[in-house]
Design an enzyme around this catalytic site. Structure first.
Site, PDB file in Angstrom:
ATOM      1  CB  SER A 117      30.454 -31.031  61.941  1.00  0.00           C
ATOM      2  OG  SER A 117      30.274 -29.691  61.621  1.00  0.00           O
ATOM      3  CG  HIS A 138      29.099 -28.791  66.934  1.00  0.00           C
ATOM      4  ND1 HIS A 138      28.068 -29.678  66.793  1.00  0.00           N
ATOM      5  CD2 HIS A 138      29.403 -28.383  65.677  1.00  0.00           C
ATOM      6  CE1 HIS A 138      27.757 -29.787  65.518  1.00  0.00           C
ATOM      7  NE2 HIS A 138      28.554 -29.018  64.821  1.00  0.00           N
ATOM      8  CD  GLU A 150      26.739 -31.799  69.751  1.00  0.00           C
ATOM      9  OE1 GLU A 150      26.994 -31.242  68.658  1.00  0.00           O
ATOM     10  OE2 GLU A 150      26.560 -33.022  69.827  1.00  0.00           O
ATOM     11  CG  ASN A 189      26.259 -33.470  63.251  1.00  0.00           C
ATOM     12  OD1 ASN A 189      25.154 -32.975  63.032  1.00  0.00           O
ATOM     13  ND2 ASN A 189      27.388 -32.788  63.120  1.00  0.00           N
TER      14      ASN A 189
HETATM   15  P1  NAI Z   1      33.107 -22.165  55.449  1.00  0.00           P
HETATM   16  O1  NAI Z   1      33.728 -22.848  54.315  1.00  0.00           O
HETATM   17  O2  NAI Z   1      31.891 -21.350  55.219  1.00  0.00           O
HETATM   18  O3  NAI Z   1      34.188 -21.213  56.154  1.00  0.00           O
HETATM   19  C1  NAI Z   1      35.492 -21.612  56.443  1.00  0.00           C
HETATM   20  C2  NAI Z   1      36.368 -20.372  56.460  1.00  0.00           C
HETATM   21  O4  NAI Z   1      37.634 -20.744  56.943  1.00  0.00           O
HETATM   22  C3  NAI Z   1      36.581 -19.761  55.087  1.00  0.00           C
HETATM   23  O5  NAI Z   1      36.261 -18.396  55.107  1.00  0.00           O
HETATM   24  C4  NAI Z   1      38.059 -19.996  54.821  1.00  0.00           C
HETATM   25  O6  NAI Z   1      38.660 -18.987  54.037  1.00  0.00           O
HETATM   26  C5  NAI Z   1      38.611 -20.024  56.210  1.00  0.00           C
HETATM   27  N1  NAI Z   1      39.900 -20.710  56.340  1.00  0.00           N
HETATM   28  C6  NAI Z   1      40.307 -21.847  55.742  1.00  0.00           C
HETATM   29  N2  NAI Z   1      41.568 -22.140  56.138  1.00  0.00           N
HETATM   30  C7  NAI Z   1      41.968 -21.187  56.999  1.00  0.00           C
HETATM   31  C8  NAI Z   1      43.147 -20.931  57.739  1.00  0.00           C
HETATM   32  N3  NAI Z   1      44.176 -21.754  57.673  1.00  0.00           N
HETATM   33  N4  NAI Z   1      43.203 -19.833  58.516  1.00  0.00           N
HETATM   34  C9  NAI Z   1      42.151 -18.995  58.600  1.00  0.00           C
HETATM   35  N5  NAI Z   1      40.993 -19.187  57.911  1.00  0.00           N
HETATM   36  C10 NAI Z   1      40.905 -20.252  57.133  1.00  0.00           C
HETATM   37  O7  NAI Z   1      32.849 -23.276  56.543  1.00  0.00           O
HETATM   38  P2  NAI Z   1      31.781 -23.309  57.703  1.00  0.00           P
HETATM   39  O8  NAI Z   1      30.522 -23.875  57.200  1.00  0.00           O
HETATM   40  O9  NAI Z   1      31.755 -21.998  58.385  1.00  0.00           O
HETATM   41  O10 NAI Z   1      32.392 -24.411  58.657  1.00  0.00           O
HETATM   42  C11 NAI Z   1      33.455 -24.116  59.542  1.00  0.00           C
HETATM   43  C12 NAI Z   1      33.528 -25.179  60.588  1.00  0.00           C
HETATM   44  O11 NAI Z   1      32.297 -25.198  61.326  1.00  0.00           O
HETATM   45  C13 NAI Z   1      33.705 -26.583  60.046  1.00  0.00           C
HETATM   46  O12 NAI Z   1      34.532 -27.299  60.911  1.00  0.00           O
HETATM   47  C14 NAI Z   1      32.295 -27.130  60.043  1.00  0.00           C
HETATM   48  O13 NAI Z   1      32.260 -28.522  60.134  1.00  0.00           O
HETATM   49  C15 NAI Z   1      31.741 -26.502  61.301  1.00  0.00           C
HETATM   50  N6  NAI Z   1      30.282 -26.374  61.344  1.00  0.00           N
HETATM   51  C16 NAI Z   1      29.576 -25.970  60.253  1.00  0.00           C
HETATM   52  C17 NAI Z   1      28.200 -25.845  60.324  1.00  0.00           C
HETATM   53  C18 NAI Z   1      27.407 -25.391  59.145  1.00  0.00           C
HETATM   54  O14 NAI Z   1      26.165 -25.509  59.163  1.00  0.00           O
HETATM   55  N7  NAI Z   1      28.027 -24.860  58.093  1.00  0.00           N
HETATM   56  C19 NAI Z   1      27.455 -26.148  61.552  1.00  0.00           C
HETATM   57  C20 NAI Z   1      28.316 -26.500  62.687  1.00  0.00           C
HETATM   58  C21 NAI Z   1      29.671 -26.626  62.542  1.00  0.00           C
END
Ligand code: NAI
Length: 655
Positions: A117, A138, A150, A189
């Site tokens: 993000s 994104h 995006e 953002n």
């Molecule tokens: P989340 O915390 O729900 O999920 C992240 C996942 O990545 C977890 O299941 C974790 O176990 C896994 N993980 C961590 N390190 C890892 C590795 N080395 N290898 C494999 N898996 C690994 O996070 P979320 O919300 O899904 O965010 C993920 C990305 O998406 C971030 O960069 C965030 O900024 C971006 N994002 C999030 C949005 C949201 O509304 N939550 C919207 C748009 C983008």
């Protein structure tokens, strides 16, 4: 061509992205660090696919789609995929470590995209070992529903990578916008941070969250209030994103309110409490936002001006095209229109004035108007008002004597323009209003009419100079026949809603005309009155139709000439909404916007039904104008006019 993807991270975003890819026929390998996380992701995916299949929103069975998703905790299983979509937690160290590991595993030509993000794409690209094949992709949350992505170019991203990712987005049935420069917060953002930061500043200054959310929902027509949105997204997420932006030089403010919420764990729906309270369990709940009376005290232009300023910065710096700026906020955030269209609607000059005011009062550099906005104002590009803004709009202006008629999109603005005479109604003005209304009535594109006035008064009533010219009863009869009656009759059968925006004084005829309009918006400092008895005349509408349809309480004012402040006028029923003076036209235009969403046929019938009631009273109004004609021939009438002009007390003789 991308046929297989590796989605890394099976959390909130990753599992949804994997599902979207599989629905589109791609082979997916979903990787996370533990089987437990992958099991949880599989459960969510199959629940979602079942629901989509039940609603016939996917053409294959849920099982068939799910069979295209394999899960793994071993990065080596990604060695043959065509494209990576990285969606691990928002932490540079974690993402960088992962990308380094991948550099030894991925096949040549594999494209790597990141769902980050806030982290600059070029920083991630440099650790990936293949910056030319690295790009930002994104998704918005939830990926399965949100129709747009995006795409962000890193400093070294090749055009061929961009084209492949555009192709992927199209295959996923997602619209896309291209962010051409790798700036902090990309596009969406950056704009979101502006509006959230401003909402928090306004809340700190005393606007309640209920009034602000009510304004955003019911006046700006956003799908969620800003505080509702914060609770929905997660206050911790927004707080962190704001910190990331500041760390990368984005000129925004940190919020003590958000910090406090994060420290106390009140981070929104998932915690059961944020700005609002929710049932425990972390499920999706919506707080019921209802319109508050005080929502009109919150100025939407203030909330939007910083977002508009940011959109101008993005455009000026060629980070994204105007079309993409608009599309992204409409499709990713469900805004009813893009920030540039909003700038045109509110008026570029008004946006600049608001920013200058905020800059002058706070000294904060984030409020400095972008040079693009300043140049536009200098070039006379004011927005919808004169048809020239971020884009061209239809705009036509015609003068009917001292009355200005302006067509602005789907409504007309009729402006009384005799400010030096406080817009007093002479023959020219009576006729001008009628001709302008007739013109608006004939134009099918015009759905409603706003009547407003230039200067410090809406209308001081019938022009005393005109009344002094009435030498005989025939003169008055002829005025009634040629000027007053034609306008009143037109108003009684007028097919389109008339909204008035009343500033300053609305006296005598200027007060009474409002009793024949449909929606009356008044500045809080506007004053109404029926002072005719003080000059030997009679308010013919106020004493008849007004008594019947507005309020019996008008008797007091017709009999004393007392002033009626806007708030009292609202209680009596002359005024529908009293608003801060600076928002008068904004609110009137909002009502025109609301009307434009109604069925034109319904509006026509609603007006016809209401007019049938109004016209019941036309014989009474005629009695009133007859009485005025009779009075005009009395000595007391002449005395009343003379005393008024010479600012002395009249000496009534009863003759
Ligand atoms: P989340 O915390 O729900 O999920 C992240 C996942 O990545 C977890 O299941 C974790 O176990 C896994 N993980 C961590 N390190 C890892 C590795 N080395 N290898 C494999 N898996 C690994 O996070 P979320 O919300 O899904 O965010 C993920 C990305 O998406 C971030 O960069 C965030 O900024 C971006 N994002 C999030 C949005 C949201 O509304 N939550 C919207 C748009 C983008």
């Amino acid at each position: 061509m991308i046929n297989s993807v590796g989605v890394i991270g099976a959390g909130t975003m990753g599992h949804g992205i994997a599902e979207v890819c599989a629905i589109s026929g791609l082979e997916v390998c979903l990787v996370d660090i533990s089987d437990e996380f992958l099991m949880a992701a599989r459960k969510k995916i199959s629940w979602s696919l079942d629901s989509l299949a039940r609603k016939k929103l996917i053409s294959e069975s849920a099982e068939k789609v799910a069979s295209r998703i394999r899960t793994s905790i071993d990065l080596n299983d990604l060695s043959q995929v065509d494209c990576i979509i990285e969606a691990v937690k928002e932490d540079f160290t974690v993402k960088a470590g992962l990308l380094k590991d991948l550099s030894h595993i991925l096949k040549p030509g594999c494209i790597i995209s990141s769902n980050t993000s806030t982290i600059p794409i070029s920083e991630l690209a440099s650790v990936s070992g293949r910056p030319e094949s690295f790009i930002g992709l994104h998704f918005s949350n939830p990926p399965i529903i949100m129709p747009i992505v995006e795409i962000i170019m890193g400093n070294n991203t090749q055009e061929s990578t961009l084209n492949e990712i555009k192709g992927l987005a199209t295959r996923l049935k997602k619209d896309f916008v291209v962010v051409k420069k790798d700036v902090a917060g990309f596009l969406i953002n950056r704009i979101n941070d502006r509006i959230i930061t401003e909402a928090l500043a306004m809340h700190e200054e005393g606007s309640s969250i209920e009034d602000m959310d009510s304004m955003v929902r019911f006046r700006l027509n956003f799908p969620m209030g800003i505080f509702e949105l914060l609770d929905f997204v997660g206050i911790d997420i927004v707080f962190n994103a704001n910190r990331e932006l500041r760390d990368r030089g984005f000129d925004t403010a940190s919020s003590k309110i958000l910090e406090g919420k994060v420290k106390s764990g009140k981070i929104g729906i998932k915690a059961g409490e944020g700005f609002y309270s929710y049932p425990a369990g972390g499920g999706y709940y919506r707080h019921m936002v209802i319109p508050t009376q005080e929502m009109y005290s919150v100025n939407p232009l203030r909330l939007l001006s910083t977002a508009i300023n940011e959109a101008a910065w993005i455009l000026k710096n060629e980070v994204a095209t105007a079309e993409d700026i608009e599309k992204s906020m409409i499709k990713a955030m469900n805004w009813p229109e893009g920030p540039l269209a909003m700038a045109d609607r509110f008026g570029i000059n008004n946006v600049v004035d608001m920013l200058k005011h905020l800059h002058a009062t706070t000294g904060l550099s984030r409020y400095e108007p972008n040079s693009l906005l300043l140049e536009m104002v200098e070039d006379g590009k004011l927005g919808m008002e004169n048809g020239k803004g971020f884009r061209k709009w239809d705009a036509e202006t015609t003068n009917f004597g001292s009355v200005i008629f302006r067509k602005q999109q789907n409504y007309a603005v009729i402006t009384l323009n005799r400010p030096e005479k406080l817009n007093a109604l002479n023959e020219d003005e009576w006729e001008g209003i009628r001709l302008a209304l007739e013109s608006a009535g004939e134009d099918d594109a015009i759905r409603s009419i706003i009547i407003n006035a230039k200067g410090r008064a809406f209308c001081a009533g019938d022009d005393i100079e005109m009344m002094k010219g009435w030498k005989s009863k025939q003169d008055v009869d002829s005025w009634v026949r040629n000027y007053a009656t034609p306008l009143m009759e037109l108003l009684e059968r007028y097919p389109k809603p008339i909204i008035s925006a009343v500033n300053g004084f609305a006296f005598g005829g200027g007060c009474e005309l409002n009793m024949m309009f449909d929606i009356v918006i008044a500045a809080e400092d506007a004053v109404f009155s029926l002072p005719e008895g003080l000059i030997g005349a009679i308010p013919p509408i106020g004493t008849t139709l007004g008594m019947a349809l507005i309020s019996r309480k008008l008797a007091r004012y017709a009999l004393t000439g007392e002033w009626i402040p806007a708030k009292d006028a609202m209680e009596i029923g002359i005024v529908d909404v009293a608003v801060p003076a600076e928002q008068l036209f904004i609110v009137a235009a909002e009502f025109a916007g609301k009307i434009s969403k109604m069925s034109p046929l319904s509006i026509r019938e609603i007006k016809a039904a209401m007019n049938s009631v109004r016209s019941v009273f036309s014989p009474n109004v005629s009695l009133g104008t007859d009485a005025l004609a009779r009075l005009s021939q009395t000595k007391d009438f002449a005395e009343g006019q003379d005393a008024f002009i010479h600012k002395r007390k009249p000496a009534w003789t009863g003759k």
